[in-house]
Scaffold this motif. Structure first.
Motif, short mmCIF file in Angstrom:
data_model
loop_
_atom_site.label_atom_id
_atom_site.label_comp_id
_atom_site.label_asym_id
_atom_site.label_seq_id
_atom_site.Cartn_x
_atom_site.Cartn_y
_atom_site.Cartn_z
N ASP A 27 -14.94 7.33 2.56
CA ASP A 27 -13.59 7.80 2.83
C ASP A 27 -12.67 6.91 2.00
OD1 ASP A 27 -11.35 9.01 4.08
OD2 ASP A 27 -11.34 7.50 5.65
N VAL A 28 -11.40 7.26 1.89
CA VAL A 28 -10.47 6.44 1.11
C VAL A 28 -9.55 5.63 2.01
CG1 VAL A 28 -8.61 6.44 -0.60
CG2 VAL A 28 -10.60 7.92 -0.91
N ASP A 29 -8.60 6.30 2.67
CA ASP A 29 -7.59 5.58 3.46
C ASP A 29 -8.22 4.89 4.65
OD1 ASP A 29 -5.35 6.32 1.84
OD2 ASP A 29 -5.46 8.32 2.72
N GLY A 30 -8.13 3.57 4.67
CA GLY A 30 -8.73 2.78 5.74
C GLY A 30 -10.13 2.30 5.42
N ILE A 70 -14.99 11.49 -0.16
CA ILE A 70 -14.45 12.64 0.58
C ILE A 70 -13.24 12.12 1.34
CG2 ILE A 70 -14.82 14.40 2.33
CD1 ILE A 70 -17.81 14.31 1.72
N THR A 71 -12.06 12.66 1.03
CA THR A 71 -10.83 12.17 1.65
C THR A 71 -9.88 13.32 2.00
OG1 THR A 71 -8.92 10.68 1.35
CG2 THR A 71 -9.77 11.75 -0.63
N ALA A 72 -9.14 13.13 3.06
CA ALA A 72 -8.21 14.16 3.52
C ALA A 72 -6.94 14.22 2.68
CB ALA A 72 -7.85 13.93 4.99
N ARG A 73 -6.55 13.11 2.08
CA ARG A 73 -5.34 13.08 1.27
C ARG A 73 -5.65 13.44 -0.18
NH1 ARG A 73 -0.93 10.95 3.61
NH2 ARG A 73 -1.22 9.70 5.47
N ASP A 121 -12.28 6.68 10.85
CA ASP A 121 -11.53 7.42 11.86
C ASP A 121 -12.29 8.69 12.27
OD1 ASP A 121 -9.48 8.03 13.63
OD2 ASP A 121 -7.90 7.99 12.13
N ILE A 122 -11.82 9.32 13.32
CA ILE A 122 -12.54 10.46 13.89
C ILE A 122 -12.65 11.64 12.94
CG2 ILE A 122 -12.16 9.78 16.27
CD1 ILE A 122 -9.89 11.82 16.40
N ILE A 123 -11.79 11.75 11.96
CA ILE A 123 -11.91 12.82 10.96
C ILE A 123 -13.20 12.68 10.15
CG2 ILE A 123 -10.59 11.62 9.18
CD1 ILE A 123 -9.39 14.39 8.41
N ASP A 124 -13.79 11.49 10.17
CA ASP A 124 -15.04 11.23 9.45
C ASP A 124 -16.29 11.62 10.24
OD1 ASP A 124 -13.74 10.02 7.18
OD2 ASP A 124 -13.38 8.26 8.46
#
Length: 184
Positions: A27-30, A70-73, A121-124
């Protein structure tokens, strides 16, 4: 620290699972960043990446374990960082990480059993719960930590990625070889 001293401090089950990883997903952010977002006058969000983390990814890839994001932003800075690190598979603006993961498996022709994931985070969770090796940063959400094989000592954006890359290298018997050029 020798490889044996390093690996003896790691959970044996995490090492066993990381030994089979051929693709480590981040993931990216965090995770690759500390999660903070700095906004410029034009509204763009700047990100700060850690050089230790980047070098860990490069070493891990050098020894045969690919990396993916894989990132949401959505951010041009993520593409630039991925290009700098030689990361070929980047999925941005993804709110259904499970779908991106399935696409990634198709592109790489790997199975989930050959993958690891580092999230915060939970999105992961939709990806994290499917891979063989599950990791979370020290400052990650408690629900994510509870489902992981390994929780880093370092926080996101502050060496957590490097810690996981070193673990993967050690689990695969490549840690000493990765260090050797710097100790010659």
């Amino acid at each position: 620290m020798t490889a044996s001293a390093f690996t003896s401090s790691l959970p044996p089950d995490a090492l066993a699972k990381a030994a089979g990883v051929r693709l480590m997903i981040f993931d990216v952010d965090g995770v690759l960043t500390d999660g903070g977002l700095f906004y410029g006058e034009e509204g763009e969000a700047f990100k700060r990446f850690n050089a230790l983390d980047g070098h860990g990814i490069k070493m891990m890839q050098q020894f045969g374990t690919a990396a993916a994001i894989i990132t949401a932003r959505q951010s041009p800075y993520v593409l630039r960082r991925a290009r700098d690190l030689g990361i070929a598979h980047v999925f941005q603006g993804v709110h259904d990480k499970r779908q991106a993961f399935e696409q990634l498996l198709q592109h790489t022709q790997l199975t989930a059993a050959a993958c690891g994931y580092l999230g915060d985070d939970i999105i992961d969770l939709p990806v994290l719960t499917r891979v063989a090796f599950k990791a979370c940063v020290a400052n990650g959400h408690r629900e994510v930590k509870a489902r992981c094989d390994y929780v880093t000592q370092a926080t996101g954006g502050n060496g957590a990625v490097r810690e996981v890359c070193d673990l993967v290298l050690a689990a695969q018997g490549n840690y000493e070889a990765a260090l050797a050029p710097y100790l010659a």
